[in-house]
Design a protein around this motif. Structure first.
Motif, short mmCIF file in Angstrom:
data_model
loop_
_atom_site.label_atom_id
_atom_site.label_comp_id
_atom_site.label_asym_id
_atom_site.label_seq_id
_atom_site.Cartn_x
_atom_site.Cartn_y
_atom_site.Cartn_z
N CYS A 326 -29.62 15.24 16.34
CA CYS A 326 -30.35 14.21 15.60
C CYS A 326 -30.06 12.84 16.21
CB CYS A 326 -29.98 14.23 14.13
SG CYS A 326 -30.67 12.81 13.26
N CYS A 329 -28.31 10.57 13.49
CA CYS A 329 -26.92 11.00 13.24
C CYS A 329 -26.08 10.83 14.53
CB CYS A 329 -26.84 12.45 12.80
SG CYS A 329 -27.57 12.79 11.19
N CYS A 338 -27.62 16.84 7.99
CA CYS A 338 -28.47 15.72 8.43
C CYS A 338 -29.58 15.49 7.42
CB CYS A 338 -29.05 16.03 9.81
SG CYS A 338 -30.54 15.10 10.23
N GLY A 339 -29.78 14.22 7.05
CA GLY A 339 -30.80 13.91 6.05
C GLY A 339 -32.09 13.35 6.64
N HIS A 340 -32.21 13.40 7.98
CA HIS A 340 -33.39 12.79 8.62
C HIS A 340 -34.51 13.82 8.84
CE1 HIS A 340 -29.79 10.39 9.88
NE2 HIS A 340 -30.53 9.52 9.20
ZN ZN Z 1 -29.77 13.08 11.23
#
Ligand code: ZN
Length: 387
Positions: A326, A329, A338-340
């Motif tokens: 990411c 991240c 990961c929140g993306h």
């Molecule tokens: Zn991420």
């Protein structure tokens, strides 16, 4: 200290050196059956305990029990048919229950003995549906299963001679891996299955295993051929390099596994876990679409199948999801960390890595280490020269 092998004890059906001469002298008396390399590898894996508790090829009763209920008649979980299939009924004509058959390879060498317990016709479409979830011959595993014939011979094996293998130095048997684990003092070991060269996603998962357990057992399946993969020698060399240059060497053991892929997705995941338990592993990692092929299986069915087994298999399954790099991240991650969204993510594509290497380009470092890629490129050149 280490977990007991599946079924309680390691099967050992290797004929001692001293007995071999006697058996070979008697061999003329017995009818012979010629088998392919996959079958010879099955015999070797049975005889050296990789497939414990199997002592031989499945009888009709065993096959039916495994196909319908994923359990052997003795109560041990087992998910994949291990069969001595024969195309022509004629080749079984001279055989009878209780008799001995010599197993030969294509160059007429005597490799093993089978004590016949059962001769039967396989209901191949039904078994394919139960094991692979489809009877379509477009499924490569089903296709191979059909091509081997609908007659089968069940019975215990005795191994006389191992398959000639270019990978000998890289292959340890369960009795040997267990010794290594013991003298290194490992009490917990994660088994890692792969068919491919080490890339960043697998490295991330292997590092998780190293954080979690005392040792990491990298156990690539060898001899697996598919045009878009690297040959087994290249894979092994790349792993040796990664271990020597990046991992704490004393905490990792690399050893190949010579067995054919069955492409049976979820059921093969169970089989792979049992095999790693026999090598002495306490944990086994299962990722997205383990042993899957095309779109035949839901990518996470290989996780869920472990919740449906008829009894505990005695190895802890570490279920992991798809791993990517990411950009936000600035790290390898998964949905769990990961929140993306997908725009930020780079997934490893072996197809892309291979294509770039073929053109002499360096693949993105988010997918593979530059020095590992260099090694793979050399492997490519070598294999093309060989051809
Ligand atoms: Zn991420």
């Amino acid at each position: 200290m280490l977990p007991a092998p599946h079924g309680g004890a390691l099967v050992n059906r290797v004929v001692p050196e001293r007995e071999k001469v006697k058996i070979l002298m008697e061999a003329e008396k017995y009818p012979a059956l010629y088998v392919d390399t996959d079958t010879l590898l099955d015999i070797e894996n049975i005889a050296t305990g990789v497939f414990s508790p199997l002592k031989g090829f499945m009888t009709e009763e065993e096959l039916s029990s495994v196909a319908h209920r994923m359990i052997l008649p003795n109560g041990d979980v087992w998910s994949i048919p291990i069969l001595l299939q024969v195309k022509e009924k004629d080749s079984l004509r001279k055989l009878g229950i209780g008799e001995r058959v010599v197993i030969k390879d294509s160059s007429n060498r005597i490799k093993a003995i089978v004590d016949v317990k059962d001769i039967y016709r396989i209901d191949i479409k039904k078994i394919a549906k139960l094991v692979w979830g489809t009877d379509s011959d477009e499924h490569p595993g089903v296709n191979i299963f059909y091509s081997k014939g609908e007659w089968a011979l069940g019975g215990d094996v005795w191994l006389l001679e191992r398959v000639e293998s270019p990978f000998k130095q890289w292959v340890l048997e369960p009795a040997e891996t267990r010794k290594v684990f013991e003298y290194r003092g490992w009490k917990t070991i994660t088994g890692f299955q792969t068919r491919n060269a080490p890339h960043k996603a697998h490295e991330y998962l292997q590092r998780i295993a190293l954080e979690m357990t005392d040792g990491l057992f990298i156990n690539p399946v060898l001899g697996w051929k598919k045009s878009d993969d690297f040959d087994s020698h290249t894979v092994l060399r790349a792993y040796e390099y990664l271990i020597d240059n990046y991992y704490p060497r004393q905490r990792v053991l690399l050893s190949g596994l010579s067995t054919s892929m069955r492409y049976a997705g979820p059921r093969e995941a169970v089989f792979h876990a049992i095999v790693r338990k026999n090598f002495g592993c306490t944990h086994f990692m299962i990722g997205r679409d383990h042993a899957g092929v095309g779109n035949f299986y839901d990518p996470y069915e290989a996780h869920r199948i472990f919740d449906k087994l008829p009894s505990d298999i005695g190895i802890e399954i570490v279920k992991v999801t798809a791993v990517f790099y990411c950009h936000l991240c600035e790290a390898m991650a998964s949905d769990k960390s990961c929140g993306h969204d997908d725009h930020q993510r780079v997934y490893v594509s072996m197809t892309k890595i291979r294509d770039m290497l073929r053109k002499g380009l360096t693949p993105p470092r988010e997918m593979i280490r530059e020095d590992v890629a260099q090694l793979l490129m050399k492997g490519f050149v070598a294999s093309e020269v060989d051809i």
